[in-house]
Motif scaffolding. Structure first.
Motif, PDB file in Angstrom:
ATOM      1  N   VAL A   1     -14.227 -34.006  -0.898  1.00 28.73           N
ATOM      2  CA  VAL A   1     -15.090 -32.812  -0.904  1.00 28.73           C
ATOM      3  C   VAL A   1     -16.224 -33.011  -1.910  1.00 28.73           C
ATOM      4  CG1 VAL A   1     -15.214 -30.319  -1.347  1.00 28.73           C
ATOM      5  CG2 VAL A   1     -13.194 -31.274  -0.221  1.00 28.73           C
ATOM      6  N   ALA A   2     -15.882 -33.491  -3.103  1.00 28.37           N
ATOM      7  CA  ALA A   2     -16.907 -33.669  -4.142  1.00 28.37           C
ATOM      8  C   ALA A   2     -18.000 -34.638  -3.667  1.00 28.37           C
ATOM      9  CB  ALA A   2     -16.261 -34.177  -5.432  1.00 28.37           C
ATOM     10  N   ARG A   3     -17.589 -35.730  -3.044  1.00 27.97           N
ATOM     11  CA  ARG A   3     -18.599 -36.712  -2.575  1.00 27.97           C
ATOM     12  C   ARG A   3     -19.472 -36.110  -1.476  1.00 27.97           C
ATOM     13  NH1 ARG A   3     -13.943 -40.864  -2.901  1.00 27.97           N
ATOM     14  NH2 ARG A   3     -14.277 -41.647  -5.007  1.00 27.97           N
ATOM     15  N   CYS A   4     -18.843 -35.378  -0.558  1.00 28.02           N
ATOM     16  CA  CYS A   4     -19.610 -34.774   0.541  1.00 28.02           C
ATOM     17  C   CYS A   4     -20.603 -33.748   0.000  1.00 28.02           C
ATOM     18  CB  CYS A   4     -18.673 -34.134   1.558  1.00 28.02           C
ATOM     19  SG  CYS A   4     -17.745 -35.319   2.536  1.00 28.02           S
ATOM     20  N   VAL A   5     -20.151 -32.916  -0.946  1.00 29.99           N
ATOM     21  CA  VAL A   5     -21.044 -31.896  -1.524  1.00 29.99           C
ATOM     22  C   VAL A   5     -22.184 -32.598  -2.278  1.00 29.99           C
ATOM     23  CG1 VAL A   5     -21.206 -30.077  -3.277  1.00 29.99           C
ATOM     24  CG2 VAL A   5     -19.303 -30.073  -1.631  1.00 29.99           C
ATOM     25  N   ARG A   6     -21.833 -33.594  -3.065  1.00 29.43           N
ATOM     26  CA  ARG A   6     -22.857 -34.358  -3.813  1.00 29.43           C
ATOM     27  C   ARG A   6     -23.912 -34.918  -2.860  1.00 29.43           C
ATOM     28  NH1 ARG A   6     -20.618 -39.937  -5.667  1.00 29.43           N
ATOM     29  NH2 ARG A   6     -20.872 -40.192  -3.418  1.00 29.43           N
ATOM     30  N   ASP A   7     -23.450 -35.407  -1.701  1.00 27.77           N
ATOM     31  CA  ASP A   7     -24.359 -36.066  -0.761  1.00 27.77           C
ATOM     32  C   ASP A   7     -24.991 -35.102   0.249  1.00 27.77           C
ATOM     33  OD1 ASP A   7     -23.577 -38.297  -2.134  1.00 27.77           O
ATOM     34  OD2 ASP A   7     -22.203 -39.035  -0.585  1.00 27.77           O
ATOM     35  N   GLY A   8     -24.739 -33.802   0.066  1.00 24.87           N
ATOM     36  CA  GLY A   8     -25.369 -32.794   0.937  1.00 24.87           C
ATOM     37  C   GLY A   8     -24.829 -32.790   2.359  1.00 24.87           C
ATOM     38  N   LYS A   9     -23.595 -33.238   2.559  1.00 17.43           N
ATOM     39  CA  LYS A   9     -23.037 -33.276   3.922  1.00 17.43           C
ATOM     40  C   LYS A   9     -22.427 -31.922   4.295  1.00 17.43           C
ATOM     41  CE  LYS A   9     -21.857 -38.144   3.939  1.00 17.43           C
ATOM     42  NZ  LYS A   9     -20.793 -39.119   3.714  1.00 17.43           N
ATOM     43  N   SER A  10     -22.380 -31.628   5.593  1.00 16.58           N
ATOM     44  CA  SER A  10     -21.767 -30.377   6.044  1.00 16.58           C
ATOM     45  C   SER A  10     -20.310 -30.584   6.442  1.00 16.58           C
ATOM     46  CB  SER A  10     -22.549 -29.802   7.221  1.00 16.58           C
ATOM     47  OG  SER A  10     -22.582 -30.758   8.255  1.00 16.58           O
ATOM     48  N   GLU A  11     -19.921 -31.838   6.677  1.00 15.22           N
ATOM     49  CA  GLU A  11     -18.522 -32.121   7.026  1.00 15.22           C
ATOM     50  C   GLU A  11     -18.166 -33.538   6.611  1.00 15.22           C
ATOM     51  OE1 GLU A  11     -17.607 -32.590  11.303  1.00 15.22           O
ATOM     52  OE2 GLU A  11     -19.764 -32.443  11.659  1.00 15.22           O
ATOM     53  N   SER A  12     -16.851 -33.782   6.562  1.00 14.14           N
ATOM     54  CA  SER A  12     -16.357 -35.108   6.190  1.00 14.14           C
ATOM     55  C   SER A  12     -16.317 -36.003   7.430  1.00 14.14           C
ATOM     56  CB  SER A  12     -14.939 -34.967   5.628  1.00 14.14           C
ATOM     57  OG  SER A  12     -14.252 -36.192   5.686  1.00 14.14           O
ATOM     58  N   LEU A  13     -16.585 -37.282   7.214  1.00 12.87           N
ATOM     59  CA  LEU A  13     -16.473 -38.212   8.340  1.00 12.87           C
ATOM     60  C   LEU A  13     -15.007 -38.520   8.631  1.00 12.87           C
ATOM     61  CD1 LEU A  13     -19.224 -40.933   7.756  1.00 12.87           C
ATOM     62  CD2 LEU A  13     -19.056 -39.286   9.631  1.00 12.87           C
ATOM     63  N   LEU A  14     -14.142 -38.374   7.601  1.00 15.11           N
ATOM     64  CA  LEU A  14     -12.730 -38.728   7.783  1.00 15.11           C
ATOM     65  C   LEU A  14     -11.962 -37.633   8.517  1.00 15.11           C
ATOM     66  CD1 LEU A  14     -11.863 -40.395   4.363  1.00 15.11           C
ATOM     67  CD2 LEU A  14     -12.994 -41.352   6.366  1.00 15.11           C
ATOM     68  N   TRP A  15     -12.102 -36.386   8.071  1.00 12.13           N
ATOM     69  CA  TRP A  15     -11.473 -35.266   8.770  1.00 12.13           C
ATOM     70  C   TRP A  15     -12.572 -34.245   9.047  1.00 12.13           C
ATOM     71  CZ3 TRP A  15      -7.215 -35.157  11.466  1.00 12.13           C
ATOM     72  CH2 TRP A  15      -6.758 -33.941  11.964  1.00 12.13           C
ATOM     73  N   GLY A  16     -13.348 -34.531  10.102  1.00 13.77           N
ATOM     74  CA  GLY A  16     -14.512 -33.700  10.429  1.00 13.77           C
ATOM     75  C   GLY A  16     -14.128 -32.483  11.251  1.00 13.77           C
ATOM     76  N   HIS A  17     -15.119 -31.674  11.554  1.00 12.94           N
ATOM     77  CA  HIS A  17     -14.903 -30.421  12.291  1.00 12.94           C
ATOM     78  C   HIS A  17     -14.273 -30.668  13.659  1.00 12.94           C
ATOM     79  CE1 HIS A  17     -18.419 -28.545   9.768  1.00 12.94           C
ATOM     80  NE2 HIS A  17     -17.335 -28.782   9.066  1.00 12.94           N
ATOM     81  N   ASP A  18     -14.676 -31.780  14.316  1.00 16.71           N
ATOM     82  CA  ASP A  18     -14.137 -32.050  15.665  1.00 16.71           C
ATOM     83  C   ASP A  18     -12.620 -32.195  15.632  1.00 16.71           C
ATOM     84  OD1 ASP A  18     -14.506 -34.490  14.199  1.00 16.71           O
ATOM     85  OD2 ASP A  18     -14.284 -35.645  16.053  1.00 16.71           O
ATOM     86  N   LYS A  19     -12.091 -32.782  14.548  1.00 16.49           N
ATOM     87  CA  LYS A  19     -10.638 -33.021  14.488  1.00 16.49           C
ATOM     88  C   LYS A  19      -9.870 -31.718  14.229  1.00 16.49           C
ATOM     89  CE  LYS A  19     -11.721 -37.588  13.084  1.00 16.49           C
ATOM     90  NZ  LYS A  19     -11.795 -38.526  11.982  1.00 16.49           N
ATOM     91  N   SER A  20     -10.396 -30.868  13.358  1.00 12.09           N
ATOM     92  CA  SER A  20      -9.746 -29.564  13.152  1.00 12.09           C
ATOM     93  C   SER A  20      -9.777 -28.749  14.441  1.00 12.09           C
ATOM     94  CB  SER A  20     -10.450 -28.784  12.038  1.00 12.09           C
ATOM     95  OG  SER A  20     -10.186 -29.366  10.793  1.00 12.09           O
ATOM     96  N   LEU A  21     -10.914 -28.845  15.144  1.00  6.91           N
ATOM     97  CA  LEU A  21     -11.052 -28.097  16.399  1.00  6.91           C
ATOM     98  C   LEU A  21     -10.071 -28.615  17.450  1.00  6.91           C
ATOM     99  CD1 LEU A  21     -12.732 -25.731  17.259  1.00  6.91           C
ATOM    100  CD2 LEU A  21     -14.571 -27.282  17.883  1.00  6.91           C
ATOM    101  N   LEU A  22      -9.940 -29.930  17.521  1.00  8.49           N
ATOM    102  CA  LEU A  22      -8.982 -30.525  18.454  1.00  8.49           C
ATOM    103  C   LEU A  22      -7.566 -30.046  18.122  1.00  8.49           C
ATOM    104  CD1 LEU A  22      -8.286 -32.570  20.672  1.00  8.49           C
ATOM    105  CD2 LEU A  22      -8.342 -34.372  18.951  1.00  8.49           C
ATOM    106  N   GLU A  23      -7.247 -30.044  16.836  1.00  9.89           N
ATOM    107  CA  GLU A  23      -5.922 -29.576  16.383  1.00  9.89           C
ATOM    108  C   GLU A  23      -5.680 -28.131  16.848  1.00  9.89           C
ATOM    109  OE1 GLU A  23      -3.914 -28.350  12.054  1.00  9.89           O
ATOM    110  OE2 GLU A  23      -5.975 -29.031  12.171  1.00  9.89           O
ATOM    111  N   MET A  24      -6.652 -27.261  16.610  1.00  6.60           N
ATOM    112  CA  MET A  24      -6.454 -25.846  16.952  1.00  6.60           C
ATOM    113  C   MET A  24      -6.397 -25.643  18.464  1.00  6.60           C
ATOM    114  SD  MET A  24      -5.965 -24.877  13.982  1.00  6.60           S
ATOM    115  CE  MET A  24      -5.256 -23.393  14.630  1.00  6.60           C
ATOM    116  N   GLU A  25      -7.177 -26.448  19.217  1.00  6.62           N
ATOM    117  CA  GLU A  25      -7.129 -26.324  20.681  1.00  6.62           C
ATOM    118  C   GLU A  25      -5.769 -26.782  21.203  1.00  6.62           C
ATOM    119  OE1 GLU A  25     -10.616 -28.562  21.635  1.00  6.62           O
ATOM    120  OE2 GLU A  25     -11.924 -26.781  21.586  1.00  6.62           O
ATOM    121  N   ILE A  26      -5.223 -27.842  20.613  1.00  4.52           N
ATOM    122  CA  ILE A  26      -3.887 -28.317  21.014  1.00  4.52           C
ATOM    123  C   ILE A  26      -2.843 -27.250  20.679  1.00  4.52           C
ATOM    124  CG2 ILE A  26      -2.082 -30.029  20.490  1.00  4.52           C
ATOM    125  CD1 ILE A  26      -4.399 -32.116  20.221  1.00  4.52           C
ATOM    126  N   PHE A  27      -2.932 -26.674  19.486  1.00  3.98           N
ATOM    127  CA  PHE A  27      -1.956 -25.637  19.098  1.00  3.98           C
ATOM    128  C   PHE A  27      -2.055 -24.408  20.015  1.00  3.98           C
ATOM    129  CE2 PHE A  27      -1.394 -26.968  14.341  1.00  3.98           C
ATOM    130  CZ  PHE A  27      -0.817 -28.151  14.775  1.00  3.98           C
TER     131      PHE A  27
END
Ligand SMILES: NC(=O)c1ccc[n+]([C@@H]2O[C@H](COP(=O)([O-])OP(=O)(O)OC[C@H]3O[C@@H](n4cnc5c(N)ncnc54)[C@H](OP(=O)(O)O)[C@@H]3O)[C@@H](O)[C@H]2O)c1
Length: 366
Positions: free
Chosen positions: A321-347
């Motif tokens: 989180v600290a690196r992403c915030v420092r670098d001005g990113k909106s999401e992580s490349l490792l656990w990005g929004h698409d993966k959380s969304l996939l998880e919730m759609e599967i659930f």
């Protein structure tokens, strides 16, 4: 020497997992060879100010510079907070995260990130609108063992992934805990799937969804079955399959979670054309895995890798989180929004097939 980036955290809630997160965030990053980022806790918010004060005394070395609030709103409004960590029960994640986002705070929110995919889509839109970073606290994805498994799995030496089994179970002593415990109470989103399910699933996402030959394709099929406890009607045991067959990966994940038995020693088995990776329990924070190289059915080589570090494993996600915030990113490349969304759609789909409906009004967005 360049200065470390300091991320100032506000903590929402003073329960068990918030204490784990804070304890790890305050471990000296140099003990894990991290020198570019560092974490500072600047505020703790609880439903009672006494609880926030007690939490600071117990888990933040009584640091007098940390502000204790008797509400979560105090933390959201604090100008000395850059990022908010949310450790409330699942049913509050949506509203807590939305309040933080609206206050223009970056957010790390415990798993499961929301109750359903619709709530998550709404949060992602809000995070985009307010220009803040947002991530689900799927801490396993950032641990050194996980990064090593991914590297090995994608190096090609084992060939294509064929099948995966993963289970996370824990005996919660359901007969002995109150029905209002968050694991049993439908009003707190209780049950095995939402609480334990993210962990078997994260390994399927890593090994199959993230595999380069899958090219980001969604699963071609999802099945799920649930056994409910008569105590409150939440799922006591859930089994689900996630099949990938759209692009270069043709493989199936068999996943399960139970609230009334303990997990088995080997929690994840990933079978490839030319070998097998077996990951030891606990699968949310494993410390070793074994890889067997195969020629036909003959094992030609076997290696076990072990991982040790100071702390319990929650700090790696904080570093991300600290690196992403420092670098001005909106999401992580490792656990990005698409993966959380996939998880919730599967659930959502597993709950639909398993006949688990939340009490009316619990889901804030449907
Ligand atoms: N990453 C992991 O390894 C991991 C492990 C366990 C749990 N979790 C996740 O973390 C979340 C919290 O789990 P936990 O085990 O830490 O729960 P917990 O010990 O019960 O703590 C939850 C905290 O949320 C706050 N809260 C606000 N409204 C509440 C309400 N109506 N009922 C109960 N608590 C309320 C309370 O803090 P205040 O009184 O200070 O407001 C409480 O201490 C869950 O979503 C769970 O899935 C993650």
């Amino acid at each position: 020497m360049t200065q470390s980036f300091v991320l100032r955290w506000g903590i929402i809630s003073t329960g068990r997992i918030a204490s784990c997160f804070v304890t790890d965030a305050l471990v000296d990053p140099k003990t894990r060879d991290v020198t570019d980022v560092v974490h500072k806790i600047t505020a703790v918010g609880s439903r009672s100010v006494e609880s926030a004060q007690k939490f600071i005394a117990e888990f933040a070395k009584g640091d007098q510079s940390i502000k204790a609030y008797g509400s979560y709103a105090g933390v959201f409004a604090d100008p000395n907070v850059d990022a908010v960590y949310i450790g409330t029960p699942h049913t509050f994640h949506y509203e807590n995260a939305l309040d933080a986002i609206k206050a223009k705070k970056h957010v790390l929110c415990e798993k499961p990130v929301t109750l359903n995919a619709a709530e998550l889509r709404s949060l992602l839109a809000a995070a985009k609108e307010h220009g803040v970073f947002f991530m689900e606290a799927l801490w396993t994805r950032f641990q050194p063992l996980t990064l090593e498994v991914k590297k090995l799995a994608e190096s090609g030496v084992l060939g294509a992934p064929m099948a995966l089994q993963a289970d996370l179970s824990a005996d919660f002593g359901l007969d002995k805990i109150p029905k209002t415990h968050r694991i049993l109470d439908p009003a707190l989103g209780g049950g095995a799937l939402l609480d334990l399910g993210p962990y078997p699933l994260i390994w399927a996402i890593l090994a199959l969804y993230e595999h380069p030959s899958n090219q980001g394709a969604a699963p071609s099929n999802i099945t799920g079955t649930m056994l409910k406890t008569p105590l409150t009607g939440v799922d006591r045991s859930t089994s689900f399959t996630v099949t990938f067959a759209e692009r270069g990966v043709a493989a199936q994940a068999n996943l399960s979670c139970n609230l009334n038995v303990n997990t088995y020693q080997t929690g994840v088995v990933i079978r490839y054309e030319k070998g097998t990776i077996a990951i030891q329990e606990p699968i949310y924070c494993p410390k070793s895995f074994t890889v067997q190289y195969l020629q036909g059915d003959k094992v030609t080589k076997e290696e076990t890798r072990r991982f040790e570090y100071v702390g319990s494993g929650w700090h790696f996600q904080a570093d991300e989180v600290a690196r992403c915030v420092r670098d001005g990113k909106s999401e992580s490349l490792l656990w990005g929004h698409d993966k959380s969304l996939l998880e919730m759609e599967i659930f959502d789909e597993v709950r639909r097939q398993g006949g688990y409906k939340f009490p009316p009004g619990l889901e804030k967005v449907v």
